[in-house]
Scaffold this active site. Structure first.
Site, PDB file in Angstrom:
ATOM      1  N   HIS A 171       0.818  -1.203   0.000  1.00 25.77           N
ATOM      2  CA  HIS A 171       0.000   0.000   0.000  1.00 25.77           C
ATOM      3  C   HIS A 171       0.855   1.258   0.000  1.00 25.77           C
ATOM      4  O   HIS A 171       2.033   1.215   0.327  1.00 25.77           O
ATOM      5  CB  HIS A 171      -0.970   0.054   1.198  1.00 25.77           C
ATOM      6  CG  HIS A 171      -0.318   0.065   2.550  1.00 25.77           C
ATOM      7  ND1 HIS A 171      -0.022  -1.078   3.256  1.00 25.77           N
ATOM      8  CD2 HIS A 171       0.105   1.088   3.334  1.00 25.77           C
ATOM      9  CE1 HIS A 171       0.534  -0.760   4.418  1.00 25.77           C
ATOM     10  NE2 HIS A 171       0.632   0.554   4.488  1.00 25.77           N
ATOM     11  N   HIS A 190       3.972   7.193   3.772  1.00 28.15           N
ATOM     12  CA  HIS A 190       4.893   6.062   3.624  1.00 28.15           C
ATOM     13  C   HIS A 190       4.427   5.114   2.531  1.00 28.15           C
ATOM     14  O   HIS A 190       3.309   5.218   2.038  1.00 28.15           O
ATOM     15  CB  HIS A 190       5.088   5.314   4.950  1.00 28.15           C
ATOM     16  CG  HIS A 190       3.878   4.599   5.477  1.00 28.15           C
ATOM     17  ND1 HIS A 190       2.998   5.178   6.366  1.00 28.15           N
ATOM     18  CD2 HIS A 190       3.392   3.353   5.250  1.00 28.15           C
ATOM     19  CE1 HIS A 190       2.040   4.305   6.661  1.00 28.15           C
ATOM     20  NE2 HIS A 190       2.248   3.194   6.001  1.00 28.15           N
ATOM     21  N   GLU A 195       7.773   1.081   4.906  1.00 26.64           N
ATOM     22  CA  GLU A 195       7.231   0.050   5.788  1.00 26.64           C
ATOM     23  C   GLU A 195       7.452  -1.299   5.103  1.00 26.64           C
ATOM     24  O   GLU A 195       7.231  -1.426   3.900  1.00 26.64           O
ATOM     25  CB  GLU A 195       5.725   0.300   5.992  1.00 26.64           C
ATOM     26  CG  GLU A 195       5.052  -0.736   6.888  1.00 26.64           C
ATOM     27  CD  GLU A 195       3.562  -0.440   7.101  1.00 26.64           C
ATOM     28  OE1 GLU A 195       2.963   0.333   6.319  1.00 26.64           O
ATOM     29  OE2 GLU A 195       2.992  -1.008   8.055  1.00 26.64           O
TER      30      GLU A 195
HETATM   31 CO    CO Z   1       1.239   1.331   6.303  1.00 26.68          CO
END
Ligand code: CO
Length: 134
Positions: free
Chosen positions: A7, A79, A130
């Site tokens: 994502h 992020h 991430e």
């Molecule tokens: Co995230």
């Protein structure tokens, strides 16, 4: 080491307005808001055919995205999340190369119930990265 793009997360000052923008203007499928107090955010998932966009609004005091929104009042990309098969192996490899793992270096359970780690943006082209174990 990297798998799929899981994502892209966008911090927003007004989750309702951001949801309306993705749903009504862009015609995307969006989830109901989910409060994640342990992460200090309320999140809406925008479901795309090949990945997701997460819209994050601060929740409670000391939200990890509060300072970001102070610097980026209109919101912005916060992020990017890549999938890895083995998060401990990925962490050890990156740490061995001098990359900074945020927090205490141990994976936390993320918004999707899977272990996640964050890498310092200064080590990755100014982008908070991430990693999520799939
Ligand atoms: Co995230």
């Amino acid at each position: 080491m990297l798998g799929r793009l899981n994502h892209v997360a966008i911090a927003v000052p007004d989750l309702e307005a951001a949801t309306a923008s993705y749903r009504d203007q862009l015609g995307a499928k969006v989830s109901a808001p989910q409060a994640l107090p342990e992460h200090g955010v309320t999140v809406v998932f925008v479901e795309l055919a090949n990945t997701k966009v997460e819209l994050l609004e601060p929740l409670g005091d000391g939200s990890p995205i509060a300072a970001f929104l102070e610097r980026n009042a209109a919101g912005g990309m916060h992020h990017i999340c890549y999938e890895v098969e083995d998060i401990i192996a990925a962490r050890d490899r990156l740490a061995g190369q001098g990359a900074r793992v945020l927090g205490n270096g141990e994976p936390k359970i993320g918004a999707h119930g899977k272990p996640v780690l964050f890498l310092h943006p200064k080590d990755f082209q100014g982008t908070l990265v991430e990693l999520e174990q799939i």
